[in-house]
Scaffold this motif. Structure first.
Motif, PDB file in Angstrom:
ATOM      1  N   GLN A 242       0.808  -1.222   0.000  1.00 38.99           N
ATOM      2  CA  GLN A 242       0.000   0.000   0.000  1.00 38.99           C
ATOM      3  C   GLN A 242       0.840   1.270   0.000  1.00 38.99           C
ATOM      4  O   GLN A 242       0.328   2.371   0.202  1.00 38.99           O
ATOM      5  CB  GLN A 242      -0.954  -0.012   1.189  1.00 38.99           C
ATOM      6  N   LEU A 243       2.124   1.148  -0.277  1.00 36.14           N
ATOM      7  CA  LEU A 243       3.043   2.287  -0.271  1.00 36.14           C
ATOM      8  C   LEU A 243       3.611   2.538  -1.662  1.00 36.14           C
ATOM      9  O   LEU A 243       4.019   1.602  -2.347  1.00 36.14           O
ATOM     10  CB  LEU A 243       4.196   2.023   0.691  1.00 36.14           C
ATOM     11  N   SER A 244       3.624   3.800  -2.063  1.00 35.63           N
ATOM     12  CA  SER A 244       4.304   4.214  -3.297  1.00 35.63           C
ATOM     13  C   SER A 244       5.159   5.433  -2.997  1.00 35.63           C
ATOM     14  O   SER A 244       4.726   6.332  -2.279  1.00 35.63           O
ATOM     15  CB  SER A 244       3.302   4.575  -4.397  1.00 35.63           C
ATOM     16  N   ILE A 245       6.358   5.430  -3.545  1.00 37.57           N
ATOM     17  CA  ILE A 245       7.269   6.567  -3.412  1.00 37.57           C
ATOM     18  C   ILE A 245       7.728   6.948  -4.811  1.00 37.57           C
ATOM     19  O   ILE A 245       8.244   6.110  -5.552  1.00 37.57           O
ATOM     20  CB  ILE A 245       8.493   6.225  -2.556  1.00 37.57           C
ATOM     21  N   VAL A 246       7.508   8.188  -5.175  1.00 42.77           N
ATOM     22  CA  VAL A 246       8.013   8.707  -6.448  1.00 42.77           C
ATOM     23  C   VAL A 246       9.348   9.365  -6.129  1.00 42.77           C
ATOM     24  O   VAL A 246       9.442  10.201  -5.235  1.00 42.77           O
ATOM     25  CB  VAL A 246       7.035   9.724  -7.077  1.00 42.77           C
ATOM     26  N   TYR A 247      10.386   8.942  -6.861  1.00 43.16           N
ATOM     27  CA  TYR A 247      11.706   9.509  -6.602  1.00 43.16           C
ATOM     28  C   TYR A 247      12.409   9.849  -7.908  1.00 43.16           C
ATOM     29  O   TYR A 247      12.102   9.313  -8.967  1.00 43.16           O
ATOM     30  CB  TYR A 247      12.562   8.565  -5.747  1.00 43.16           C
ATOM     31  N   TRP A 248      13.346  10.770  -7.783  1.00 45.26           N
ATOM     32  CA  TRP A 248      14.156  11.206  -8.913  1.00 45.26           C
ATOM     33  C   TRP A 248      15.585  10.774  -8.641  1.00 45.26           C
ATOM     34  O   TRP A 248      16.103  10.938  -7.535  1.00 45.26           O
ATOM     35  CB  TRP A 248      14.071  12.719  -9.053  1.00 45.26           C
ATOM     36  N   ILE A 249      16.232  10.200  -9.655  1.00 43.12           N
ATOM     37  CA  ILE A 249      17.620   9.766  -9.531  1.00 43.12           C
ATOM     38  C   ILE A 249      18.515  10.904 -10.005  1.00 43.12           C
ATOM     39  O   ILE A 249      18.527  11.261 -11.179  1.00 43.12           O
ATOM     40  CB  ILE A 249      17.892   8.510 -10.385  1.00 43.12           C
ATOM     41  N   ASN A 250      19.233  11.505  -9.080  1.00 42.91           N
ATOM     42  CA  ASN A 250      20.189  12.559  -9.412  1.00 42.91           C
ATOM     43  C   ASN A 250      21.536  11.881  -9.627  1.00 42.91           C
ATOM     44  O   ASN A 250      22.268  11.605  -8.688  1.00 42.91           O
ATOM     45  CB  ASN A 250      20.263  13.586  -8.278  1.00 42.91           C
ATOM     46  N   ARG A 251      21.839  11.598 -10.874  1.00 39.97           N
ATOM     47  CA  ARG A 251      23.058  10.848 -11.198  1.00 39.97           C
ATOM     48  C   ARG A 251      24.318  11.615 -10.838  1.00 39.97           C
ATOM     49  O   ARG A 251      25.280  11.035 -10.355  1.00 39.97           O
ATOM     50  CB  ARG A 251      23.071  10.504 -12.682  1.00 39.97           C
ATOM     51  N   GLN A 252      24.326  12.902 -11.089  1.00 40.18           N
ATOM     52  CA  GLN A 252      25.536  13.693 -10.825  1.00 40.18           C
ATOM     53  C   GLN A 252      25.868  13.754  -9.344  1.00 40.18           C
ATOM     54  O   GLN A 252      27.020  13.663  -8.960  1.00 40.18           O
ATOM     55  CB  GLN A 252      25.391  15.092 -11.387  1.00 40.18           C
ATOM     56  N   ALA A 253      24.847  13.928  -8.510  1.00 38.03           N
ATOM     57  CA  ALA A 253      25.079  14.012  -7.063  1.00 38.03           C
ATOM     58  C   ALA A 253      25.133  12.634  -6.416  1.00 38.03           C
ATOM     59  O   ALA A 253      25.555  12.511  -5.268  1.00 38.03           O
ATOM     60  CB  ALA A 253      23.992  14.853  -6.402  1.00 38.03           C
ATOM     61  N   GLY A 254      24.721  11.609  -7.153  1.00 41.29           N
ATOM     62  CA  GLY A 254      24.741  10.262  -6.607  1.00 41.29           C
ATOM     63  C   GLY A 254      23.749  10.065  -5.478  1.00 41.29           C
ATOM     64  O   GLY A 254      24.062   9.432  -4.483  1.00 41.29           O
ATOM     65  N   ARG A 255      22.534  10.622  -5.641  1.00 40.61           N
ATOM     66  CA  ARG A 255      21.525  10.435  -4.589  1.00 40.61           C
ATOM     67  C   ARG A 255      20.136  10.359  -5.196  1.00 40.61           C
ATOM     68  O   ARG A 255      19.900  10.771  -6.314  1.00 40.61           O
ATOM     69  CB  ARG A 255      21.596  11.526  -3.547  1.00 40.61           C
ATOM     70  N   LEU A 256      19.248   9.797  -4.399  1.00 38.16           N
ATOM     71  CA  LEU A 256      17.837   9.758  -4.758  1.00 38.16           C
ATOM     72  C   LEU A 256      17.148  10.910  -4.058  1.00 38.16           C
ATOM     73  O   LEU A 256      17.501  11.270  -2.941  1.00 38.16           O
ATOM     74  CB  LEU A 256      17.185   8.461  -4.291  1.00 38.16           C
ATOM     75  N   TYR A 257      16.140  11.443  -4.696  1.00 39.17           N
ATOM     76  CA  TYR A 257      15.359  12.522  -4.116  1.00 39.17           C
ATOM     77  C   TYR A 257      13.914  12.073  -4.103  1.00 39.17           C
ATOM     78  O   TYR A 257      13.284  11.977  -5.154  1.00 39.17           O
ATOM     79  CB  TYR A 257      15.546  13.797  -4.943  1.00 39.17           C
ATOM     80  N   GLY A 258      13.396  11.751  -2.927  1.00 35.56           N
ATOM     81  CA  GLY A 258      12.007  11.333  -2.789  1.00 35.56           C
ATOM     82  C   GLY A 258      11.092  12.511  -2.984  1.00 35.56           C
ATOM     83  O   GLY A 258      11.105  13.440  -2.185  1.00 35.56           O
ATOM     84  N   VAL A 259      10.314  12.502  -4.042  1.00 36.71           N
ATOM     85  CA  VAL A 259       9.458  13.612  -4.401  1.00 36.71           C
ATOM     86  C   VAL A 259       8.114  13.541  -3.680  1.00 36.71           C
ATOM     87  O   VAL A 259       7.617  14.541  -3.165  1.00 36.71           O
ATOM     88  CB  VAL A 259       9.232  13.666  -5.922  1.00 36.71           C
ATOM     89  N   ASP A 260       7.536  12.336  -3.607  1.00 40.02           N
ATOM     90  CA  ASP A 260       6.218  12.207  -3.003  1.00 40.02           C
ATOM     91  C   ASP A 260       6.059  10.802  -2.432  1.00 40.02           C
ATOM     92  O   ASP A 260       6.647   9.838  -2.928  1.00 40.02           O
ATOM     93  CB  ASP A 260       5.124  12.467  -4.042  1.00 40.02           C
ATOM     94  N   ILE A 261       5.249  10.707  -1.377  1.00 43.32           N
ATOM     95  CA  ILE A 261       4.933   9.425  -0.735  1.00 43.32           C
ATOM     96  C   ILE A 261       3.409   9.293  -0.713  1.00 43.32           C
ATOM     97  O   ILE A 261       2.706  10.238  -0.361  1.00 43.32           O
ATOM     98  CB  ILE A 261       5.463   9.389   0.712  1.00 43.32           C
ATOM     99  N   VAL A 262       2.941   8.100  -1.076  1.00 50.34           N
ATOM    100  CA  VAL A 262       1.505   7.805  -1.014  1.00 50.34           C
ATOM    101  C   VAL A 262       1.333   6.547  -0.176  1.00 50.34           C
ATOM    102  O   VAL A 262       1.947   5.511  -0.465  1.00 50.34           O
ATOM    103  CB  VAL A 262       0.905   7.581  -2.427  1.00 50.34           C
ATOM    104  N   TRP A 263       0.533   6.645   0.877  1.00 52.01           N
ATOM    105  CA  TRP A 263       0.232   5.503   1.747  1.00 52.01           C
ATOM    106  C   TRP A 263      -1.272   5.267   1.696  1.00 52.01           C
ATOM    107  O   TRP A 263      -2.048   6.125   2.109  1.00 52.01           O
ATOM    108  CB  TRP A 263       0.678   5.789   3.168  1.00 52.01           C
ATOM    109  N   LEU A 264      -1.667   4.114   1.193  1.00 54.66           N
ATOM    110  CA  LEU A 264      -3.081   3.761   1.120  1.00 54.66           C
ATOM    111  C   LEU A 264      -3.397   2.883   2.319  1.00 54.66           C
ATOM    112  O   LEU A 264      -3.209   1.686   2.297  1.00 54.66           O
ATOM    113  CB  LEU A 264      -3.391   3.022  -0.186  1.00 54.66           C
ATOM    114  N   GLY A 265      -3.825   3.492   3.372  1.00 58.07           N
ATOM    115  CA  GLY A 265      -4.071   2.685   4.557  1.00 58.07           C
ATOM    116  C   GLY A 265      -5.064   3.280   5.377  1.00 58.07           C
ATOM    117  O   GLY A 265      -5.767   3.367   6.137  1.00 58.07           O
TER     118      GLY A 265
END
Length: 85
Positions: free
Chosen positions: A62-85
């Motif tokens: 019931q969890l979704s996380i939309v994330y962006w992969i920042n290749r240059q910085a070597g990190r993920l950036y979690g843009v949004d979280i959806v919890w269906l509960g």
């Protein structure tokens, strides 16, 4: 570029995370850890957008996380979280 990633959350996602139960927060952390190890293992958020390959949607139960992969910085950036509960 390093293959080591680390996840950060947008202010909106961070605020939403703090409102979740401890159990849900641990699941978010686990999903981000999985995405951090292999960010391309989850499907693109919009598979019709050939330039959007770095925006992914990690969904587990019931969890979704939309994330962006920042290749240059070597990190993920979690843009949004959806919890269906």
């Amino acid at each position: 570029m390093s293959d080591a990633f680390s996840a950060r959350l947008s202010p909106k996602a961070r605020d939403f995370l703090t409102a979740l139960s401890d159990h849900a927060q641990r699941i978010v952390g686990d999903v981000l850890d999985i995405a951090d190890r292999d960010p391309w293992s989850f499907p693109p958020f919009d598979s019709r957008d050939p330039e959007g390959e770095n925006v992914r949607s990690a969904s587990v139960g019931q969890l979704s996380i939309v994330y962006w992969i920042n290749r240059q910085a070597g990190r993920l950036y979690g843009v949004d979280i959806v919890w269906l509960g």
